[in-house]
Write an enzyme that holds these catalytic residues in place. Sequence first.
Site, PDB file in Angstrom:
ATOM      1  N   HIS A  32      -2.697   5.422   6.376  1.00  0.00           N
ATOM      2  CA  HIS A  32      -1.307   5.882   6.543  1.00  0.00           C
ATOM      3  C   HIS A  32      -1.260   7.364   6.144  1.00  0.00           C
ATOM      4  O   HIS A  32      -2.139   7.854   5.425  1.00  0.00           O
ATOM      5  CB  HIS A  32      -0.358   5.166   5.585  1.00  0.00           C
ATOM      6  CG  HIS A  32      -0.334   3.676   5.681  1.00  0.00           C
ATOM      7  ND1 HIS A  32       0.023   2.995   6.813  1.00  0.00           N
ATOM      8  CD2 HIS A  32      -0.573   2.723   4.741  1.00  0.00           C
ATOM      9  CE1 HIS A  32       0.002   1.689   6.566  1.00  0.00           C
ATOM     10  NE2 HIS A  32      -0.369   1.502   5.326  1.00  0.00           N
ATOM     11  N   CYS A  40       0.825  -1.219   0.000  1.00  0.00           N
ATOM     12  CA  CYS A  40       0.000   0.000   0.000  1.00  0.00           C
ATOM     13  C   CYS A  40       0.855   1.264   0.000  1.00  0.00           C
ATOM     14  O   CYS A  40       0.668   2.168  -0.824  1.00  0.00           O
ATOM     15  CB  CYS A  40      -0.950  -0.015   1.190  1.00  0.00           C
ATOM     16  SG  CYS A  40      -0.178  -0.556   2.738  1.00  0.00           S
TER      17      CYS A  40
HETATM   18  P1  NAD Z   1      -5.326 -10.946   5.879  1.00  0.00           P
HETATM   19  O1  NAD Z   1      -4.733 -11.636   7.035  1.00  0.00           O
HETATM   20  O2  NAD Z   1      -6.425  -9.965   6.091  1.00  0.00           O
HETATM   21  O3  NAD Z   1      -5.852 -12.018   4.832  1.00  0.00           O
HETATM   22  C1  NAD Z   1      -5.110 -13.133   4.452  1.00  0.00           C
HETATM   23  C2  NAD Z   1      -6.062 -14.279   4.155  1.00  0.00           C
HETATM   24  O4  NAD Z   1      -5.306 -15.390   3.676  1.00  0.00           O
HETATM   25  C3  NAD Z   1      -6.836 -14.748   5.378  1.00  0.00           C
HETATM   26  O5  NAD Z   1      -8.212 -14.823   5.051  1.00  0.00           O
HETATM   27  C4  NAD Z   1      -6.246 -16.135   5.677  1.00  0.00           C
HETATM   28  O6  NAD Z   1      -7.174 -17.024   6.226  1.00  0.00           O
HETATM   29  C5  NAD Z   1      -5.822 -16.577   4.294  1.00  0.00           C
HETATM   30  N1  NAD Z   1      -4.795 -17.639   4.308  1.00  0.00           N
HETATM   31  C6  NAD Z   1      -4.225 -18.221   5.372  1.00  0.00           C
HETATM   32  N2  NAD Z   1      -3.347 -19.176   4.943  1.00  0.00           N
HETATM   33  C7  NAD Z   1      -3.382 -19.186   3.601  1.00  0.00           C
HETATM   34  C8  NAD Z   1      -2.720 -19.937   2.610  1.00  0.00           C
HETATM   35  N3  NAD Z   1      -1.834 -20.881   2.915  1.00  0.00           N
HETATM   36  N4  NAD Z   1      -2.986 -19.668   1.313  1.00  0.00           N
HETATM   37  C9  NAD Z   1      -3.870 -18.706   0.977  1.00  0.00           C
HETATM   38  N5  NAD Z   1      -4.531 -17.949   1.886  1.00  0.00           N
HETATM   39  C10 NAD Z   1      -4.298 -18.177   3.184  1.00  0.00           C
HETATM   40  O7  NAD Z   1      -4.111 -10.279   5.106  1.00  0.00           O
HETATM   41  P2  NAD Z   1      -4.175  -9.024   4.137  1.00  0.00           P
HETATM   42  O8  NAD Z   1      -4.074  -7.797   4.950  1.00  0.00           O
HETATM   43  O9  NAD Z   1      -5.305  -9.176   3.186  1.00  0.00           O
HETATM   44  O10 NAD Z   1      -2.783  -9.162   3.384  1.00  0.00           O
HETATM   45  C11 NAD Z   1      -2.618  -9.991   2.260  1.00  0.00           C
HETATM   46  C12 NAD Z   1      -1.397  -9.543   1.493  1.00  0.00           C
HETATM   47  O11 NAD Z   1      -1.610  -8.212   1.032  1.00  0.00           O
HETATM   48  C13 NAD Z   1      -0.091  -9.498   2.314  1.00  0.00           C
HETATM   49  O12 NAD Z   1       0.985  -9.769   1.450  1.00  0.00           O
HETATM   50  C14 NAD Z   1      -0.035  -8.049   2.745  1.00  0.00           C
HETATM   51  O13 NAD Z   1       1.266  -7.612   3.052  1.00  0.00           O
HETATM   52  C15 NAD Z   1      -0.583  -7.353   1.516  1.00  0.00           C
HETATM   53  N6  NAD Z   1      -1.164  -6.035   1.762  1.00  0.00           N
HETATM   54  C16 NAD Z   1      -1.909  -5.782   2.874  1.00  0.00           C
HETATM   55  C17 NAD Z   1      -2.415  -4.515   3.060  1.00  0.00           C
HETATM   56  C18 NAD Z   1      -3.226  -4.167   4.275  1.00  0.00           C
HETATM   57  O14 NAD Z   1      -3.255  -3.017   4.650  1.00  0.00           O
HETATM   58  N7  NAD Z   1      -3.898  -5.091   4.914  1.00  0.00           N
HETATM   59  C19 NAD Z   1      -2.204  -3.519   2.115  1.00  0.00           C
HETATM   60  C20 NAD Z   1      -1.480  -3.822   0.961  1.00  0.00           C
HETATM   61  C21 NAD Z   1      -0.953  -5.093   0.792  1.00  0.00           C
END
Ligand code: NAD
Length: 340
Positions: free
Chosen positions: A219, A139
């Site tokens: 942020h 992000c």
């Molecule tokens: P999150 O924890 O909200 O969601 C992750 C999901 O993946 C959960 O539903 C979980 O149950 C599932 N999961 C668990 N094990 C898994 C597996 N082996 N294979 C596939 N899915 C699985 O996380 P998020 O915040 O959505 O983040 C996801 C990605 O996006 C990360 O790389 C994070 O760094 C990136 N990201 C997050 C944000 C943010 O602000 N949350 C912003 C930009 C990028």
Amino acid sequence: MVKVAINGYGTIGKRIADAVLKMDDMELIGVTKFTPDFSAMIASKRGIPIYTTQEKIEAFEEIGVKIAGTVEELINKSDVVIDASPGKVGEKNKTLYENNGVKAIFQGGEKAHVAEVSFSSLCNYEKAIGKKYVRVVSCNTTALCRLICTLRKNFGIKKVRVTLVRRAGDPHQIKVGPINALLPKPIKLPSHHGPDVQSVIPDVDIVTTAIVAPTTIMHLHVVNVELENHVNEDDIINVLDETSRILLIDSENMKIQGTSQVIELARDLGRKRYDLYENIIWRDSIKIVDKELWLIQAVHQEAIVVPENIDAIRAVTGIEKDPLKSITKTDEKLGVMRRL
Ligand code: NAD
């Protein structure tokens, strides 16, 4: 129609799923869920096909969530997988994509080496065309890349220095902090965000520092850019006003003085989950001091990477080779704004 699977239906995955559903050149063939919970129940009620591991099928069916098949079955029938699993898990999932011969788009929580290209639509769309593995940067990095590539193209850049005030956690999280401290992270400067921007724009001179703050909604970046050319504030404003995915607000006429009011704006706009896909830049923070540009921008961490993921699907599958056409299409369908 490109068949898209979403592996990981959390904060980012559920938003990309909704975005894919709005496009007319791609089809959401299913999402994976690993925990039987309210998100699975609602997705199921909305008719989104849900896949899980063999051993968890029963637990989902006990709460009334119909399972369409196993994770591997979903991956196997897709053209491209959006890996939205927790940070560092994507790299482990890569074997699954390799074994099934499908393209994959990873997220910013993965190291850059997981993919052939670290991606930001306004910077390097062309580099991702036809690639197998692409990483949409985080992000913070997405917001910085949009801004830096725009400034660089229009004015030339000598160096960039940024202080990031990072949200401590997403609104749904119950175990994150701090709740009563400003946490310089890392204390030993600089932060990892500069090198992450360089994974997209290798030759940019950028140094960043970061502080974690007890807030969940956005942020905030204080950005300082030394420009190559002599420009005034109006030149900057005119360019940013015309740039996709950058929205100028102001503290005086609109009376938006902080991130909570930015989020209220999203609510008033009727945005689902108060999602803001745009870099939100305070017009009246834009200041030139001795060829140096200063500005302040707010970033909705849960939503900003969604448009880039949609563009990345078009790039890797090659269904759209013109970046501008993809960006315009994505923005129209998602209601991304250039100005209020
Ligand atoms: P999150 O924890 O909200 O969601 C992750 C999901 O993946 C959960 O539903 C979980 O149950 C599932 N999961 C668990 N094990 C898994 C597996 N082996 N294979 C596939 N899915 C699985 O996380 P998020 O915040 O959505 O983040 C996801 C990605 O996006 C990360 O790389 C994070 O760094 C990136 N990201 C997050 C944000 C943010 O602000 N949350 C912003 C930009 C990028």
